[in-house]
Scaffold this active site. Structure first.
Site, PDB file in Angstrom:
ATOM      1  N   ALA A   1       0.840  -1.204   0.000  1.00  0.00           N
ATOM      2  CA  ALA A   1       0.000   0.000   0.000  1.00  0.00           C
ATOM      3  C   ALA A   1       0.873   1.252   0.000  1.00  0.00           C
ATOM      4  CB  ALA A   1      -0.934  -0.003   1.199  1.00  0.00           C
ATOM      5  N   HIS A   2       1.959   1.245   0.794  1.00  0.00           N
ATOM      6  CA  HIS A   2       2.878   2.385   0.792  1.00  0.00           C
ATOM      7  C   HIS A   2       3.463   2.589  -0.607  1.00  0.00           C
ATOM      8  CE1 HIS A   2       2.702   2.399   5.161  1.00  0.00           C
ATOM      9  NE2 HIS A   2       3.494   3.446   5.193  1.00  0.00           N
ATOM     10  N   ALA A   3       3.877   1.502  -1.246  1.00  0.00           N
ATOM     11  CA  ALA A   3       4.460   1.597  -2.588  1.00  0.00           C
ATOM     12  C   ALA A   3       3.450   2.166  -3.575  1.00  0.00           C
ATOM     13  CB  ALA A   3       4.952   0.235  -3.048  1.00  0.00           C
TER      14      ALA A   3
END
Length: 192
Positions: free
Chosen positions: A37-39
């Site tokens: 999700a961060h990526a």
């Protein structure tokens, strides 16, 4: 050590009040986000695209929850913290782009204290508390990016008295985990 019961989003004066070692309980909206999700957040930010959720004043919980669908709703089975250090490299870029005020996870984060300074705190939740965490989640509001899989999707959770959370890195740049690690090194080097 002081105990705080705070509502999301955190206000600047609340951030300034918190010090490492303080105990925090949060009420309001928390979004889960792990590595993938961060990526994706950073990928979309790099393209100038909008996110399907709002990170203004948000709390991001490093968590890969176990959910169960009941009728047309999701319910939390377990929602323990995941190791936050995995998100350390992406955190400075995330905080440059978005006004996230709280990060929640397990263990410390490497080299992020400077990025949190003046705008965000890192709150540590004890590992192994997946059932305790689930008790304080009142509702799963929605899920984004289910294509990433259940643990990697972004779950929007409404929490009440979520905690106890320990201020691991405060908005002044103090890092409780770095201090403990430094002390441990000194003790270990004295044993040689």
């Amino acid at each position: 050590m002081t105990e705080f019961h705070l509502s999301m989003p955190l206000k600047k004066e609340e951030l300034e009040q918190l010090s490492t070692g303080d105990v925090v309980y949060l009420t309001g909206t928390v979004l889960t986000a792990r590595d993938e999700a961060h990526a994706r957040i950073l990928e979309l930010a790099g393209k100038g695209e909008e996110l399907p959720f709002d990170l203004e004043g948000a709390a991001i919980y490093h968590c890969g929850p176990l959910m169960r669908q009941k009728d047309d709703r999701w319910e939390v089975v377990a929602a323990g913290p995941t190791t936050s250090a995995r998100m350390s490299k992406m955190t400075p870029r995330l905080l440059d782009k978005y006004n996230v005020t709280a990060l929640i996870g397990k263990g410390g984060m490497d080299n992020v204290a400077g990025s949190l300074k003046g705008k965000c705190v890192y709150l540590a939740f004890t590992g192994g508390c997946a059932a305790l965490a689930a008790e304080n989640i009142r509702e799963v509001e929605t899920v984004h990016w289910p294509d990433l899989g259940m643990p990697e999707a972004v779950w929007v959770l409404r929490v009440e008295n979520f905690g106890p959370l320990i201020v691991g890195i405060d908005a002044k740049g103090n890092d409780l985990f770095a201090k403990i690690e430094e002390r441990a090194r000194k003790v270990f080097s004295g044993l040689r």
